[in-house]
Design a protein around this motif. Structure first.
Motif, short mmCIF file in Angstrom:
data_model
loop_
_atom_site.label_atom_id
_atom_site.label_comp_id
_atom_site.label_asym_id
_atom_site.label_seq_id
_atom_site.Cartn_x
_atom_site.Cartn_y
_atom_site.Cartn_z
N THR A 9 3.89 -5.30 0.04
CA THR A 9 4.43 -3.48 -0.13
C THR A 9 3.69 -2.75 -0.88
OG1 THR A 9 6.49 -1.86 0.50
CG2 THR A 9 6.02 -4.53 -1.16
N LEU A 10 3.79 -1.25 -1.17
CA LEU A 10 3.27 -0.74 -2.11
C LEU A 10 4.44 -0.51 -3.38
CD1 LEU A 10 0.90 1.56 -0.48
CD2 LEU A 10 0.15 -0.97 -1.78
N ILE A 11 4.31 -0.45 -4.19
CA ILE A 11 5.74 -0.19 -5.36
C ILE A 11 4.74 0.70 -6.58
CG2 ILE A 11 4.78 -2.36 -6.36
CD1 ILE A 11 8.19 -1.72 -6.72
N GLY A 12 4.96 1.43 -7.25
CA GLY A 12 4.84 2.19 -8.31
C GLY A 12 3.99 1.06 -9.20
N LYS A 17 5.09 -5.91 -11.97
CA LYS A 17 5.06 -6.69 -12.78
C LYS A 17 5.47 -8.28 -11.76
CE LYS A 17 4.73 -3.92 -16.81
NZ LYS A 17 3.75 -3.43 -16.41
N ASN A 18 5.20 -9.21 -12.06
CA ASN A 18 5.71 -10.46 -11.50
C ASN A 18 7.30 -10.66 -12.09
OD1 ASN A 18 3.42 -12.08 -9.59
ND2 ASN A 18 2.31 -12.43 -11.32
N GLY A 19 8.22 -11.24 -11.09
CA GLY A 19 8.88 -11.41 -11.44
C GLY A 19 10.26 -10.36 -11.66
N LEU A 20 9.48 -8.52 -11.83
CA LEU A 20 10.14 -7.87 -11.73
C LEU A 20 11.10 -7.94 -10.42
CD1 LEU A 20 11.04 -4.77 -12.86
CD2 LEU A 20 9.83 -4.43 -10.46
N GLU A 21 12.44 -6.85 -10.37
CA GLU A 21 13.90 -7.18 -9.50
C GLU A 21 14.05 -5.90 -9.06
OE1 GLU A 21 16.82 -9.73 -9.35
OE2 GLU A 21 15.48 -11.63 -9.34
N PHE A 22 14.06 -5.95 -7.96
CA PHE A 22 14.39 -4.51 -7.28
C PHE A 22 15.10 -4.06 -6.58
CE2 PHE A 22 10.91 -4.80 -5.69
CZ PHE A 22 10.45 -3.99 -4.47
N GLY A 53 4.46 -11.54 -6.42
CA GLY A 53 2.76 -11.09 -6.68
C GLY A 53 2.15 -9.85 -7.27
N VAL A 54 0.65 -9.90 -7.52
CA VAL A 54 0.86 -8.64 -7.85
C VAL A 54 -1.40 -8.32 -7.82
CG1 VAL A 54 -0.09 -6.62 -9.25
CG2 VAL A 54 2.28 -8.13 -9.93
N ARG A 55 -1.78 -7.38 -6.41
CA ARG A 55 -2.49 -7.55 -5.65
C ARG A 55 -3.60 -6.81 -6.40
NH1 ARG A 55 -2.18 -8.54 0.86
NH2 ARG A 55 -1.34 -11.10 0.53
N PRO A 56 -4.64 -6.63 -6.45
CA PRO A 56 -5.70 -5.38 -7.29
C PRO A 56 -5.77 -3.80 -6.81
CG PRO A 56 -7.07 -7.67 -6.45
CD PRO A 56 -5.61 -7.72 -5.68
N ALA A 57 -5.37 -4.08 -5.17
CA ALA A 57 -5.33 -2.81 -4.56
C ALA A 57 -4.27 -1.65 -5.35
CB ALA A 57 -4.52 -2.94 -3.27
N ASN A 66 0.82 7.43 -11.44
CA ASN A 66 -0.32 6.66 -11.54
C ASN A 66 -0.58 5.54 -10.54
OD1 ASN A 66 -1.13 7.36 -14.67
ND2 ASN A 66 0.50 6.17 -15.39
N GLY A 67 -0.43 6.33 -9.33
CA GLY A 67 -0.67 5.58 -7.66
C GLY A 67 0.74 4.83 -7.83
N THR A 68 0.00 3.65 -6.76
CA THR A 68 1.04 2.58 -6.16
C THR A 68 0.13 1.40 -6.56
OG1 THR A 68 0.41 2.96 -3.88
CG2 THR A 68 2.41 3.50 -4.67
N ARG A 69 0.55 -0.20 -6.51
CA ARG A 69 -0.15 -0.98 -6.86
C ARG A 69 0.26 -2.27 -5.79
NH1 ARG A 69 -2.14 -3.17 -11.60
NH2 ARG A 69 -4.83 -3.15 -10.51
#
Length: 148
Positions: A9-12, A17-22, A53-57, A66-69
């Motif tokens: 998915t995309l998030i701000g 960041k790995n481990g963030l819960e929402f 996991g955080v992807r570079p896109a 500052n967009g999404t990742r």
């Protein structure tokens, strides 16, 4: 329990960041015209997720600073207090909490964020007794719940 495949998915960008819960709160009207709307809003409303996991896109966004990742997420267990007689690992329960005592120290765990009242959950871990005594005198146990 079977290994769960992460969902992309995309998030701000600032939150990625790995481990963030929402808790996914759903879509907003500003997203309707965006070509990435379906990629951002592909989670279940009211559910708790953890970034694994955080992807570079990266993508521009009118909502997020500052967009999404792109990130990989899995549903996260929800810590909750339930009646001690129901606290049996791998049991499916329908979550209900009759308590309305918002001043009680245990209230945030009796009505935790990410739980939908009357939905079914599996008890994945029994963690132990509640801190302190329930003001209503109920015997409570800490558990971790996952939606069925």
């Amino acid at each position: 329990m079977a290994e769960v495949k992460p969902k992309v998915t995309l998030i701000g960008k600032e939150l990625a960041k790995n481990g963030l819960e929402f808790i996914y709160e759903g879509t907003i009207s500003d997203c309707n015209a965006c070509k990435l709307n379906k990629a951002c809003n592909n989670l279940k409303k009211g559910r708790r997720y953890r970034i694994v996991g955080v992807r570079p896109a990266e993508h521009s966004c009118v909502v997020h600073l500052n967009g999404t990742r792109a990130v990989e997420v899995v549903e996260s267990p929800i810590p909750a207090l339930i009646s001690a007689d129901m606290a049996i690992k791998n049991t499916k329960i329908q979550f209900e909490c009759p308590c309305t005592r918002e001043q009680c120290q245990n209230y945030p765990f009796c009505r935790p964020d990410g739980i939908v009242e009357r939905e079914k959950y599996t008890i994945v871990t029994v963690l132990g007794g509640a801190p302190g005594q329930c003001e209503k005198g109920r015997g409570l146990q800490f558990v971790e719940l996952m939606p069925v």
